[in-house]
Write an enzyme that holds these catalytic residues in place. Structure first.
Site, mmCIF file in Angstrom:
data_model
loop_
_atom_site.group_PDB
_atom_site.id
_atom_site.type_symbol
_atom_site.label_atom_id
_atom_site.label_comp_id
_atom_site.label_asym_id
_atom_site.label_seq_id
_atom_site.Cartn_x
_atom_site.Cartn_y
_atom_site.Cartn_z
ATOM 1 N N LYS A 43 -37.740 -107.310 43.638
ATOM 2 C CA LYS A 43 -38.043 -105.963 43.121
ATOM 3 C C LYS A 43 -39.521 -105.951 42.656
ATOM 4 O O LYS A 43 -40.401 -105.858 43.494
ATOM 5 C CB LYS A 43 -37.062 -105.594 42.014
ATOM 6 C CG LYS A 43 -35.597 -105.588 42.512
ATOM 7 C CD LYS A 43 -34.670 -104.904 41.535
ATOM 8 C CE LYS A 43 -33.207 -105.216 41.770
ATOM 9 N NZ LYS A 43 -32.655 -104.711 43.029
ATOM 10 N N SER A 95 -29.379 -100.407 35.779
ATOM 11 C CA SER A 95 -30.096 -99.751 36.870
ATOM 12 C C SER A 95 -29.671 -98.313 37.112
ATOM 13 O O SER A 95 -30.408 -97.545 37.722
ATOM 14 C CB SER A 95 -29.930 -100.552 38.155
ATOM 15 O OG SER A 95 -28.571 -100.621 38.504
ATOM 16 N N HIS A 147 -34.188 -105.531 36.560
ATOM 17 C CA HIS A 147 -34.930 -104.283 36.341
ATOM 18 C C HIS A 147 -35.807 -104.374 35.100
ATOM 19 O O HIS A 147 -35.979 -103.400 34.369
ATOM 20 C CB HIS A 147 -33.962 -103.099 36.268
ATOM 21 C CG HIS A 147 -33.240 -102.890 37.552
ATOM 22 N ND1 HIS A 147 -33.788 -102.202 38.610
ATOM 23 C CD2 HIS A 147 -32.034 -103.331 37.976
ATOM 24 C CE1 HIS A 147 -32.945 -102.209 39.627
ATOM 25 N NE2 HIS A 147 -31.864 -102.888 39.270
HETATM 26 N N1 PLP Z 1 -28.682 -107.646 39.444
HETATM 27 C C1 PLP Z 1 -29.079 -106.368 39.328
HETATM 28 C C2 PLP Z 1 -29.017 -105.707 37.991
HETATM 29 C C3 PLP Z 1 -29.556 -105.670 40.450
HETATM 30 O O1 PLP Z 1 -29.942 -104.388 40.356
HETATM 31 C C4 PLP Z 1 -29.597 -106.334 41.700
HETATM 32 C C5 PLP Z 1 -30.091 -105.654 42.935
HETATM 33 O O2 PLP Z 1 -29.705 -104.594 43.299
HETATM 34 C C6 PLP Z 1 -29.158 -107.656 41.769
HETATM 35 C C7 PLP Z 1 -28.716 -108.287 40.627
HETATM 36 C C8 PLP Z 1 -29.213 -108.422 43.054
HETATM 37 O O3 PLP Z 1 -30.548 -108.793 43.310
HETATM 38 P P1 PLP Z 1 -30.982 -109.307 44.762
HETATM 39 O O4 PLP Z 1 -31.420 -108.105 45.513
HETATM 40 O O5 PLP Z 1 -32.073 -110.284 44.498
HETATM 41 O O6 PLP Z 1 -29.773 -109.938 45.352
#
Ligand code: PLP
Length: 382
Positions: free
Chosen positions: A228, A169, A197
Site C-alpha cells: 500500500k 479500512s 492502513h
Molecule cells: N490487513 C488489512 C487491514 C488490509 O487492508 C489488507 C489489504 O487489503 C491486508 C491485511 C492484506 O494485505 P496484502 O495486500 O499485503 O495481502
C-alpha cells in the site's frame, strides 16, 4: 452471487497506478481516489529505478522458499530496515500481509491460550484466527468496556493476545491503542496490530498508529504490508521481539511453504523505506490534502466517517444511492467505489474516497465539486 447483487466486476486500467489514470475502455484523464497509494510511491521514479536495479542484479525470482535457497542479502537487508523503521528487534517477510496474518496466530497460540479480536478486523486477521486452536473472543468494535469484560473472562487461559487493526479500512477510524494497551497491561495480555492502513504515514514520522498514540513501547507485534503506502508492489511482514520472529521462521506455514519475495518487489519496498526515513515531507503533504478534502466535503453538507485519516468514507446509507453516485462520479472523471452490504453493515452504504500525497489541490477540489453536483442530482444533498 449475481442474483444477490454482489457480483464484483473489475475495471481495467491501461496506465500506471497514480492520481491520473487511463482506462482500457478508453476513459482518459480519470482522477483516481480509490487506491491505497497513500504516499504516491507506486510510480515514484526512484522506487521504479530501485526495482529495475534489483531485478538486473538479483534476477526475476528465487524459485525457492526462504529456508531452502531463497534468502538473498536484499531480503535480510529489508528485514533489518523494517525492524529499524518500526524500532523493533527483528522482522520477517511474507508474500503478502494476508499471509503474515494467516501465519502468526497458529504459530504463536496453543489451545491453552486466548485471542481477543475486534469484530471489524480485516478478513485476513479473521482467517488467521480461524486457523489457530486458541480460545476465541470477539469484542465489539473499539468498545473498551466489552474488551475489558472479555479480558476478565480470558484470565483462565495461559496467554492472552488482543488483536486489532490500527486503522480500519472501511471507516477510516483509528483503534484506541492507549486504552487497549492499558487494559492489556492490567490483564497481562499482549497487543497485536495490523498496520496496513497506517504504516508510512500515521504519526509524526509515519511509523504508524502506535507512534501516533504514543505506545510504540507497548505494542508487542506489528503486521503490515508493502503493498500500500510502501511502494505498492506486494509483500507483507511481521515485526516484533526477536524470539517471536525466530519462532515464525520455524513454524509459520505461509513463510515455510511459499516462494520468497521477488527481488524487484524487495527493491521497491527498500527504496520506499529509505525515502520515508530521510524525510516526513511526503506524509505531511498527504495529511494536508486529507484535511482539505474532509473540511470541504463537510462544508458541502456530506458526512465523512473517521477522523484525520486519508480513508474518507462519504456516508450515504442506501446501497443503490452509493452505487449510482459512484457511476455518475466516473462519468465526471472521478474514480471512486461504492461499498454496501455485506462489505459494510446494512444501511451504512458509502463511497470510500482515499487521498494520496500525489493528488494536487485542484484534484481534490474537482472531486468535491463532482460530489456536490452528483449528490444534489441524486438527492443526497438538499
Ligand atoms: N490487513 C488489512 C487491514 C488490509 O487492508 C489488507 C489489504 O487489503 C491486508 C491485511 C492484506 O494485505 P496484502 O495486500 O499485503 O495481502
Amino acid at each position: 452471487i449475481r442474483g444477490a447483487g454482489t457480483w464484483k466486476s473489475e475495471r481495467v486500467i491501461a496506465s500506471r497506478q497514480g492520481p491520473h489514470l487511463r482506462l482500457a475502455d478508453g476513459g482518459a484523464g480519470i482522477i483516481n481516489f480509490c487506491a491505497n497509494n497513500y504516499l504516491g510511491l507506486s510510480s515514484h521514479p526512484e522506487v521504479i529505478r530501485a526495482a529495475v536495479e534489483a531485478l538486473e542484479k538479483f534476477g526475476a525470482g528465487l524459485s525457492s522458499v526462504r529456508f531452502i535457497c531463497g534468502t538473498q542479502s536484499i531480503h535480510k537487508d529489508l528485514e533489518e530496515k523494517i525492524a529499524r523503521f518500526h524500532q523493533r528487534e527483528d522482522a520477517i517477510l511474507y508474500a503478502s500481509c494476508f499471509d503474515a496474518n494467516a501465519g502468526i496466530f497458529e504459530a504463536l497460540l496453543t489451545p491453552e491460550d486466548a485471542v481477543l479480536s475486534d469484530e471489524l478486523n480485516h478478513a485476513s486477521i479473521i482467517d488467521g484466527i480461524r486457523l489457530c486452536k486458541a480460545n476465541k473472543y470477539r469484542y465489539k468494535h473499539m468498545d473498551m468496556q466489552d474488551l475489558e469484560a472479555k479480558l476478565k473472562e480470558a484470565q483462565k487461559h495461559r496467554l492472552r493476545l488482543v488483536a486489532t487493526d490500527g486503522a480500519f479500512s472501511m471507516d477510516g477510524d483509528i483503534a484506541p491503542l492507549r486504552e487497549i494497551c492499558q487494559l492489556a497491561q492490567k490483564y497481562d495480555a499482549l497487543v497485536f496490530i495490523d498496520e496496513c492502513h497506517a504504516t508510512g504515514f500515521l504519526g509524526p514520522n509515519g511509523r504508524g498508529t502506535d507512534e501516533l498514540l504514543g505506545v510504540m513501547d507497548k505494542v508487542t507485534i506489528i503486521n503490515s504490508t508493502l503493498g500500500k503506502a510502501l511502494g505498492g508492489a506486494a509483500g507483507g511482514y511481521t515485526t516484533g521481539p526477536k524470539p517471536l520472529i525466530d519462532l515464525l521462521r520455524q513454524r509459520s506455514r505461509p513463510y515455510l511453504f511459499s516462494n520468497s519475495l521477488p527481488p524487484a518487489v524487495v527493491g521497491c519496498a527498500s527504496k520506499a523505506l529509505d525515502l520515508l526515513m530521510e524525510s516526513n515531507a511526503i506524509a505531511q503533504s498527504m495529511a494536508a490534502k486529507t484535511q482539505r478534502f474532509r473540511s470541504k466535503m463537510t462544508t458541502a453538507g456530506f458526512t465523512i466517517s473517521g477522523k484525520d485519516h486519508p480513508i474518507c468514507p462519504v456516508m450515504l446509507g442506501d446501497a443503490r444511492l452509493a452505487s449510482v453516485m459512484a457511476e455518475d462520479m466516473l462519468n465526471r472523471g472521478i474514480y471512486v467505489i461504492g461499498f454496501s452490504y455485506p462489505v459494510v453493515p446494512k444501511g451504512k452504504a458509502r463511497i470510500r474516497v482515499q487521498i494520496s500525497a500525489v493528488h494536487s489541490d485542484e484534484d481534490i477540489d474537482r472531486c468535491v465539486e463532482a460530489f456536490t453536483e452528483v449528490g444534489r442530482k441524486h438527492g443526497a444533498l438538499p
